[in-house]
Design an enzyme around this catalytic site. Sequence first.
Site, PDB file in Angstrom:
ATOM      1  N   SER A  95       0.845  -1.187   0.000  1.00 19.04           N
ATOM      2  CA  SER A  95       0.000   0.000   0.000  1.00 19.04           C
ATOM      3  C   SER A  95       0.879   1.235   0.000  1.00 19.04           C
ATOM      4  CB  SER A  95      -0.889   0.022   1.237  1.00 19.04           C
ATOM      5  OG  SER A  95      -1.483   1.311   1.371  1.00 19.04           O
ATOM      6  N   GLY A  99      -8.627   7.114   8.793  1.00 21.85           N
ATOM      7  CA  GLY A  99      -9.075   7.384  10.152  1.00 21.85           C
ATOM      8  C   GLY A  99      -9.717   8.755  10.337  1.00 21.85           C
ATOM      9  N   ASP A 124     -21.002   1.850   5.691  1.00 27.51           N
ATOM     10  CA  ASP A 124     -19.864   2.301   4.884  1.00 27.51           C
ATOM     11  C   ASP A 124     -19.712   1.455   3.630  1.00 27.51           C
ATOM     12  OD1 ASP A 124     -19.550   3.874   7.086  1.00 27.51           O
ATOM     13  OD2 ASP A 124     -17.690   2.926   7.789  1.00 27.51           O
TER      14      ASP A 124
HETATM   15  P1  ADP Z   1     -11.824   5.318   8.536  1.00 32.60           P
HETATM   16  O1  ADP Z   1     -12.549   4.177   7.946  1.00 32.60           O
HETATM   17  O2  ADP Z   1     -12.720   6.376   9.087  1.00 32.60           O
HETATM   18  O3  ADP Z   1     -10.810   5.912   7.615  1.00 32.60           O
HETATM   19  P2  ADP Z   1     -10.835   3.232  10.256  1.00 32.60           P
HETATM   20  O4  ADP Z   1     -10.125   3.263  11.544  1.00 32.60           O
HETATM   21  O5  ADP Z   1     -12.113   2.496  10.162  1.00 32.60           O
HETATM   22  O6  ADP Z   1     -11.020   4.762   9.797  1.00 32.60           O
HETATM   23  O7  ADP Z   1      -9.894   2.638   9.128  1.00 32.60           O
HETATM   24  C1  ADP Z   1      -8.589   3.155   8.930  1.00 32.60           C
HETATM   25  C2  ADP Z   1      -7.595   2.007   8.822  1.00 32.60           C
HETATM   26  O8  ADP Z   1      -7.831   1.269   7.603  1.00 32.60           O
HETATM   27  C3  ADP Z   1      -6.176   2.476   8.705  1.00 32.60           C
HETATM   28  O9  ADP Z   1      -5.604   2.714   9.982  1.00 32.60           O
HETATM   29  C4  ADP Z   1      -5.508   1.305   8.000  1.00 32.60           C
HETATM   30  O10 ADP Z   1      -5.245   0.244   8.906  1.00 32.60           O
HETATM   31  C5  ADP Z   1      -6.606   0.822   7.052  1.00 32.60           C
HETATM   32  N1  ADP Z   1      -6.486   1.416   5.713  1.00 32.60           N
HETATM   33  C6  ADP Z   1      -7.372   2.198   5.090  1.00 32.60           C
HETATM   34  N2  ADP Z   1      -6.949   2.555   3.866  1.00 32.60           N
HETATM   35  C7  ADP Z   1      -5.746   1.980   3.685  1.00 32.60           C
HETATM   36  C8  ADP Z   1      -4.787   1.968   2.624  1.00 32.60           C
HETATM   37  N3  ADP Z   1      -4.978   2.634   1.482  1.00 32.60           N
HETATM   38  N4  ADP Z   1      -3.661   1.239   2.813  1.00 32.60           N
HETATM   39  C9  ADP Z   1      -3.454   0.561   3.957  1.00 32.60           C
HETATM   40  N5  ADP Z   1      -4.306   0.542   4.990  1.00 32.60           N
HETATM   41  C10 ADP Z   1      -5.447   1.247   4.880  1.00 32.60           C
HETATM   42 MG    MG Z   2     -13.808   2.812   8.999  1.00 35.50          MG
END
Ligand code: ADP
Ligand code: MG
Length: 388
Positions: A71, A128, A178
């Site tokens: 990623s 996040g 979501d």
């Molecule tokens: P939100 O959904 O509001 O952004 P969440 O805590 O539910 O917050 O999800 C965020 C988490 O999802 C990040 O901390 C990471 O672990 C994972 N994540 C989201 N997008 C990516 C990405 N593009 N690459 C790697 N991990 C990701």
């Molecule tokens: Mg989320």
Amino acid sequence: MIDIPSPESTAQAFEDRYGRRPDGVWSAPGRVNLIGEHTDYNDGLVFPFAIERRTWAAVGRRDDRLLTVHSGAMPEPAQASLDALSPDDFDGWSAYVFGVVWAMRERGVPLEGRTGFDIMLASDVPLGAGLSSSAAIECAVAIALNDEWDLGLTRRELIYICQLAENGAVGAPTGNMDQTASLMGEPGHGVLIDVRAETADPVALHFADEDLELLVIDTRVHHEHATGGYGERRRSCEEGAAAMGVPSLRDLAEADLARAAELLDDVTFRRVKHVVTENARVARTADVVQADGPRAIGDLLVQSHASMRDDFEISCAELDLAVETALANGAVGARMTGGGFGGAAIALVDAGRAEEVGEAVEAAFAEAGFTAPIVFVVNPAAGAHRDL
Ligand code: ADP
Ligand code: MG
């Protein structure tokens, strides 16, 4: 400033990393919830829309059983095997990716005889921040594998798979708003979701027709869904429903609140009151936007924020200041959005005033000594699809 990714740049990143072209590129959007907070896991109503900010997944088949993922948002890649797929072994962010494969198996997709994948992810959904980068990553991976493995799963089934990944592999006890928004979104439309009825209907929002824009104000206060307040609120809702003798809070109407006030302790009552009134506000918002247009929904947004601030108690000083400042500077409506305890607020503003409102919020944050917020416009955009 990092470059904004695209399907082409994600394919290129795949090629740079894995030394061959990907089979394809798929993407899924983040979402903003227009109204309906903490109603989804109460079998209720929510009204989010998919946004242009997306997560792209470039995917290429391997000839063994390994799954590899890189990623752009993370320094280290992760690996798993189709032969030993267990949430206990998923580390950190890779649980969102491998969790989808695990959830497919849990929901009856046989993994025997299938080949593994290399995956490259790129995203411009802030992590996040309450815009559901988590659903974006899950849904992008899910639609990619659905095509690559030729599974023929419906969007509805993909919603459940992605929700199970988040609940069972990541361990975040969220509903499926979501994932539904990310998989069912349409340009210019909100997605009116009835969780109990399992329906997701597009409703035209007409923001552009009415010269309105929706500002997102990311407070940069971080939340962790997997722990803390989210689970606690969820338990309060379950306790409230049990004490009221109903399967879920969806079974209560505003007329039941007088009885709830007598039966429940003060905190549980206010949790219940938020969910019951919020369901009513979602239904009204969908009606009003269709009958009278988006300028008429401002008060409902403001009431929703007050309910989360005072009754559900999931707001914070930064979110309150963002909402108050936007309203004081002429926003049609504003509220915090997402699970709470930080994340983002939204403000519906006249297109010509968006910049002014954003600057006013930035100034108010500086004055209060808060971290500078990130303010940007979002438009209702397409749901998950194949790009290349
Ligand atoms: P939100 O959904 O509001 O952004 P969440 O805590 O539910 O917050 O999800 C965020 C988490 O999802 C990040 O901390 C990471 O672990 C994972 N994540 C989201 N997008 C990516 C990405 N593009 N690459 C790697 N991990 C990701
Ligand atoms: Mg989320």
